[in-house]
Design a protein around this motif. Structure first.
Motif, PDB file in Angstrom:
ATOM      1  N   ILE A   1      11.251 -40.236  18.355  1.00  0.00           N
ATOM      2  CA  ILE A   1      10.448 -39.513  17.352  1.00  0.00           C
ATOM      3  C   ILE A   1      10.006 -40.483  16.252  1.00  0.00           C
ATOM      4  CG2 ILE A   1      10.487 -37.693  15.583  1.00  0.00           C
ATOM      5  CD1 ILE A   1      12.421 -36.141  17.466  1.00  0.00           C
ATOM      6  N   GLU A   2      10.920 -41.320  15.799  1.00  0.00           N
ATOM      7  CA  GLU A   2      10.569 -42.282  14.745  1.00  0.00           C
ATOM      8  C   GLU A   2       9.483 -43.236  15.219  1.00  0.00           C
ATOM      9  OE1 GLU A   2      11.138 -42.242  11.579  1.00  0.00           O
ATOM     10  OE2 GLU A   2      12.202 -40.397  12.055  1.00  0.00           O
ATOM     11  N   MET A   3       9.596 -43.652  16.493  1.00  0.00           N
ATOM     12  CA  MET A   3       8.635 -44.603  17.041  1.00  0.00           C
ATOM     13  C   MET A   3       7.233 -43.977  17.133  1.00  0.00           C
ATOM     14  SD  MET A   3       9.003 -46.535  20.647  1.00  0.00           S
ATOM     15  CE  MET A   3       8.251 -45.220  21.569  1.00  0.00           C
ATOM     16  N   LEU A   4       7.210 -42.691  17.526  1.00  0.00           N
ATOM     17  CA  LEU A   4       5.911 -42.042  17.747  1.00  0.00           C
ATOM     18  C   LEU A   4       5.301 -41.446  16.475  1.00  0.00           C
ATOM     19  CD1 LEU A   4       6.505 -40.324  21.188  1.00  0.00           C
ATOM     20  CD2 LEU A   4       5.104 -42.332  20.712  1.00  0.00           C
ATOM     21  N   ARG A   5       6.092 -41.384  15.412  1.00  0.00           N
ATOM     22  CA  ARG A   5       5.588 -40.733  14.191  1.00  0.00           C
ATOM     23  C   ARG A   5       4.269 -41.337  13.689  1.00  0.00           C
ATOM     24  NH1 ARG A   5       7.463 -36.957  11.150  1.00  0.00           N
ATOM     25  NH2 ARG A   5       9.581 -36.979  11.895  1.00  0.00           N
ATOM     26  N   PRO A   6       4.141 -42.667  13.644  1.00  0.00           N
ATOM     27  CA  PRO A   6       2.862 -43.222  13.169  1.00  0.00           C
ATOM     28  C   PRO A   6       1.686 -42.813  14.081  1.00  0.00           C
ATOM     29  CG  PRO A   6       4.538 -44.945  13.324  1.00  0.00           C
ATOM     30  CD  PRO A   6       5.126 -43.721  13.934  1.00  0.00           C
ATOM     31  N   VAL A   7       1.928 -42.696  15.374  1.00  0.00           N
ATOM     32  CA  VAL A   7       0.863 -42.269  16.301  1.00  0.00           C
ATOM     33  C   VAL A   7       0.507 -40.815  16.002  1.00  0.00           C
ATOM     34  CG1 VAL A   7       0.203 -41.988  18.726  1.00  0.00           C
ATOM     35  CG2 VAL A   7       1.818 -43.792  18.086  1.00  0.00           C
ATOM     36  N   ALA A   8       1.556 -39.995  15.821  1.00  0.00           N
ATOM     37  CA  ALA A   8       1.347 -38.558  15.587  1.00  0.00           C
ATOM     38  C   ALA A   8       0.550 -38.322  14.312  1.00  0.00           C
ATOM     39  CB  ALA A   8       2.689 -37.846  15.509  1.00  0.00           C
ATOM     40  N   GLU A   9       0.747 -39.178  13.322  1.00  0.00           N
ATOM     41  CA  GLU A   9       0.111 -38.936  12.033  1.00  0.00           C
ATOM     42  C   GLU A   9      -1.400 -38.944  12.099  1.00  0.00           C
ATOM     43  OE1 GLU A   9       2.328 -41.345   9.187  1.00  0.00           O
ATOM     44  OE2 GLU A   9       3.809 -39.734   9.393  1.00  0.00           O
ATOM     45  N   ASN A  10      -1.967 -39.589  13.098  1.00  0.00           N
ATOM     46  CA  ASN A  10      -3.433 -39.661  13.165  1.00  0.00           C
ATOM     47  C   ASN A  10      -4.001 -39.096  14.458  1.00  0.00           C
ATOM     48  OD1 ASN A  10      -5.405 -40.395  11.364  1.00  0.00           O
ATOM     49  ND2 ASN A  10      -5.947 -42.237  12.532  1.00  0.00           N
ATOM     50  N   ILE A  11      -3.170 -38.356  15.182  1.00  0.00           N
ATOM     51  CA  ILE A  11      -3.565 -37.993  16.541  1.00  0.00           C
ATOM     52  C   ILE A  11      -4.793 -37.085  16.587  1.00  0.00           C
ATOM     53  CG2 ILE A  11      -2.012 -35.997  16.830  1.00  0.00           C
ATOM     54  CD1 ILE A  11      -2.691 -38.704  19.459  1.00  0.00           C
TER      55      ILE A  11
END
Ligand SMILES: Cc1cc2nc3c(=O)[nH]c(=O)nc-3n(C[C@H](O)[C@H](O)[C@H](O)COP(=O)(O)O)c2cc1C
Length: 298
Positions: A46-56
């Motif tokens: 989840i921590e790793m993907l959070r930056p991706v999720a923020e702009n998805i």
């Protein structure tokens, strides 16, 4: 994923203290210790993907423009997907669409008086009424199948008539049909019993974050998406169409409900993990996309 696990992950990843996680997620100290020990990999992901999720959202809109399109699987000659996913189980026939006595409410009135209705009377839906709601939202009036293409045509529009959405019914109060989770076969216009375990109703309520209308409804429509049906023809842009197609179905459920003195409420706030698990879906090749509660007006 159950609510305890979800609650733990939700508050943990937002930096809550152990005491607050226990309180907010409604878990015991023992649960907390167990989850801490066993969910480290999930937390890391989840921590790793959070930056991706923020702009998805922006990325999705930008990257599904035609400029990024490649030849679709259909153009490349990849075998076509089926138009319907057949599920086996006990069959429950419904009143045939050709025999339905259509409600007479003028369309303008149905549109004008439509509201989200979250409280329902205890009066059950009649099978004819359920059949009508399905006719309006999910029924396939035509089915064509060849080696190159399999397609249905329905009373709602769908991009390329791919109709990537499937309909499940969480039946709670329909005259003469035992409560349980059913799959609706859009060509045969019948129900297929999918899960009549005693826990299924509670799982769906929990998956919809305990929203009040779920247990009160006569029936909850659970729409799932089979993305490849549309992606085969439109590539990644097809994902846009899944949500547009779902909206058409939702509105027809709303208007058809009005016409039979029932009301509907659309539900987008549900826990993907819990709902997919309740229906036994992998969440990728098929996933819950939209839910609609329907019941007679109080
Ligand atoms: C995509 C979508 C998701 C929605 N999700 C929920 C939901 O989870 N729970 C709920 O109570 N209402 C939900 N609604 C209903 C809206 O809250 C409602 O349409 C809005 O407040 C306007 O009220 P009206 O429908 O009575 O005009 C949803 C509606 C849409 C279109």
């Amino acid at each position: 994923m159950d609510m305890k696990t979800f609650g733990y992950l939700y508050y943990k990843t937002r930096g809550y203290s152990p005491e607050d996680i226990i309180k907010q997620a409604g878990i015991s100290e023992v649960d907390f210790e167990f989850l801490e020990k066993n969910l480290q990999d999930v937390l890391k992901e989840i921590e790793m993907l959070r930056p991706v999720a923020e702009n998805i959202g922006q990325d999705f809109t930008r990257l599904t423009r035609y400029i990024y399109e490649r030849e679709s699987d259909q153009t490349l000659g990849v075998p076509r997907p089926d138009a319907i996913k057949v599920r086996s189980g006990e069959i429950v026939p419904l009143p045939a669409t050709g025999t339905l006595k259509m409600p007479e409410m003028p369309l303008a009135k149905a549109i004008e008086q439509r509201r989200s209705v979250r409280k329902y009377s205890a009066i059950p839906l009649q099978q004819e009424e359920l059949s009508f709601l399905l006719w309006a939202s999910s029924w396939a009036r035509d089915f064509r199948s060849s080696e190159q293409m399999e397609i249905t045509f329905r009373n709602v529009p769908s991009a390329g008539s791919r109709h990537p959405l499937e309909t499940f019914l969480d039946i709670r109060r329909v005259e003469g049909i035992k409560p349980g989770l059913y799959y609706y076969h859009p060509v045969k216009h019948c129900l297929v019993l999918y899960d009549d375990s005693p826990e299924i109703a509670a799982k769906i309520h929990e998956g919809c974050m305990f929203q009040e209308m779920i247990p009160k409804a006569a029936v909850n429509f659970i729409l799932t998406a089979v993305p490849y049906r549309t992606v085969w023809r439109y590539g990644q842009r097809g994902y846009r169409y899944l949500y547009l197609d779902a909206g058409h179905i939702g509105q027809n459920i709303h208007l058809a409900a009005e016409a039979i003195d029932a009301g509907a409420c659309m539900i987008g706030a549900f826990l993907d993990e819990a709902m997919n698990e309740a229906l036994g879906l992998d969440g990728i090749e098929e996933f819950v996309i939209y839910i609609a509660s329907v019941g007679k007006k109080p």
